[in-house]
Design a protein around this motif. Sequence first.
Motif, PDB file in Angstrom:
ATOM      1  N   ASP A   1      84.433 -36.993 -52.719  1.00 45.50           N
ATOM      2  CA  ASP A   1      83.643 -37.963 -51.957  1.00 45.50           C
ATOM      3  C   ASP A   1      83.519 -37.548 -50.487  1.00 45.50           C
ATOM      4  OD1 ASP A   1      82.161 -40.324 -51.491  1.00 45.50           O
ATOM      5  OD2 ASP A   1      83.966 -41.379 -50.848  1.00 45.50           O
TER       6      ASP A   1
ATOM      7  N   GLN B   1      81.775 -36.627 -46.998  1.00 46.92           N
ATOM      8  CA  GLN B   1      80.625 -37.085 -46.230  1.00 46.92           C
ATOM      9  C   GLN B   1      80.594 -36.326 -44.911  1.00 46.92           C
ATOM     10  OE1 GLN B   1      80.639 -41.347 -45.799  1.00 46.92           O
ATOM     11  NE2 GLN B   1      81.036 -41.694 -47.955  1.00 46.92           N
TER      12      GLN B   1
ATOM     13  N   LEU C   1      94.112 -35.221 -40.394  1.00 45.51           N
ATOM     14  CA  LEU C   1      93.144 -36.099 -41.063  1.00 45.51           C
ATOM     15  C   LEU C   1      92.360 -35.401 -42.168  1.00 45.51           C
ATOM     16  CD1 LEU C   1      91.597 -37.963 -37.977  1.00 45.51           C
ATOM     17  CD2 LEU C   1      93.392 -38.758 -39.525  1.00 45.51           C
TER      18      LEU C   1
ATOM     19  N   GLN D   1      86.504 -37.074 -45.956  1.00 47.31           N
ATOM     20  CA  GLN D   1      86.447 -38.277 -46.773  1.00 47.31           C
ATOM     21  C   GLN D   1      86.198 -39.485 -45.877  1.00 47.31           C
ATOM     22  OE1 GLN D   1      90.268 -37.826 -48.775  1.00 47.31           O
ATOM     23  NE2 GLN D   1      89.168 -37.418 -50.671  1.00 47.31           N
ATOM     24  N   ARG D   2      85.551 -40.505 -46.433  1.00 46.95           N
ATOM     25  CA  ARG D   2      85.150 -41.681 -45.657  1.00 46.95           C
ATOM     26  C   ARG D   2      86.322 -42.289 -44.887  1.00 46.95           C
ATOM     27  NH1 ARG D   2      81.196 -42.631 -43.304  1.00 46.95           N
ATOM     28  NH2 ARG D   2      82.634 -42.963 -41.645  1.00 46.95           N
ATOM     29  N   ARG D   3      87.454 -42.460 -45.527  1.00 51.02           N
ATOM     30  CA  ARG D   3      88.597 -43.107 -44.854  1.00 51.02           C
ATOM     31  C   ARG D   3      89.081 -42.276 -43.665  1.00 51.02           C
ATOM     32  NH1 ARG D   3      93.776 -41.321 -47.389  1.00 51.02           N
ATOM     33  NH2 ARG D   3      93.192 -39.744 -48.908  1.00 51.02           N
ATOM     34  N   HIS D   4      88.994 -40.955 -43.784  1.00 50.78           N
ATOM     35  CA  HIS D   4      89.412 -40.098 -42.681  1.00 50.78           C
ATOM     36  C   HIS D   4      88.376 -40.088 -41.569  1.00 50.78           C
ATOM     37  CE1 HIS D   4      91.960 -37.994 -45.928  1.00 50.78           C
ATOM     38  NE2 HIS D   4      92.713 -38.848 -45.251  1.00 50.78           N
TER      39      HIS D   4
ATOM     40  N   ASP E   1      86.554 -42.623 -40.830  1.00 51.12           N
ATOM     41  CA  ASP E   1      86.774 -43.902 -40.147  1.00 51.12           C
ATOM     42  C   ASP E   1      87.893 -43.776 -39.119  1.00 51.12           C
ATOM     43  OD1 ASP E   1      84.758 -45.090 -41.634  1.00 51.12           O
ATOM     44  OD2 ASP E   1      86.134 -46.063 -43.052  1.00 51.12           O
ATOM     45  N   GLN E   2      88.953 -43.058 -39.473  1.00 50.84           N
ATOM     46  CA  GLN E   2      90.054 -42.837 -38.540  1.00 50.84           C
ATOM     47  C   GLN E   2      89.589 -41.998 -37.347  1.00 50.84           C
ATOM     48  OE1 GLN E   2      92.801 -41.239 -41.592  1.00 50.84           O
ATOM     49  NE2 GLN E   2      94.282 -42.720 -40.788  1.00 50.84           N
TER      50      GLN E   2
ATOM     51  N   GLU F   1      86.567 -41.890 -36.133  1.00 49.49           N
ATOM     52  CA  GLU F   1      85.734 -42.753 -35.281  1.00 49.49           C
ATOM     53  C   GLU F   1      86.597 -43.572 -34.333  1.00 49.49           C
ATOM     54  OE1 GLU F   1      83.391 -45.050 -38.010  1.00 49.49           O
ATOM     55  OE2 GLU F   1      81.790 -43.561 -38.047  1.00 49.49           O
ATOM     56  N   LYS F   2      87.679 -44.137 -34.833  1.00 51.82           N
ATOM     57  CA  LYS F   2      88.590 -44.925 -33.992  1.00 51.82           C
ATOM     58  C   LYS F   2      89.249 -44.051 -32.933  1.00 51.82           C
ATOM     59  CE  LYS F   2      89.581 -48.458 -37.409  1.00 51.82           C
ATOM     60  NZ  LYS F   2      90.578 -49.056 -38.298  1.00 51.82           N
TER      61      LYS F   2
ATOM     62  N   GLY G   1      97.758 -40.910 -36.129  1.00 50.60           N
ATOM     63  CA  GLY G   1      97.719 -42.267 -36.654  1.00 50.60           C
ATOM     64  C   GLY G   1      98.498 -43.275 -35.843  1.00 50.60           C
TER      65      GLY G   1
END
Length: 86
Positions: free
Chosen positions: A3, A5, A31, A66-69, A71-72, A74-75, A85
């Motif tokens: 998955d 992106q 990440l 991956q999307r969850r990474h 997102d991290q 972006e933060k 983290g």
Amino acid sequence: FLDLQIEEVKVNAGSALAGRSLRQARLQQDLGILVVGIIRPTGELLYNPPGDTVAEPDAVLIALGQRRHLDQLEKLAAGEANPGGG
């Protein structure tokens, strides 16, 4: 299935990424993010930047992961988190 992106992520001036090299930021190690390009504030595109490339404030990272990474990332780029983290 991985998955994967691709996303453009702006580096804010107050973030932990600003002024650090890609190697120092440890995006791939921490990440699993691969930076495939950087759009510098001048508009210059660096394709496949080496590890010593500095993420300047207002630069845009073109990142694959991956999307969850992502997102991290972006933060982190927005200044909402610390590398690793924290």
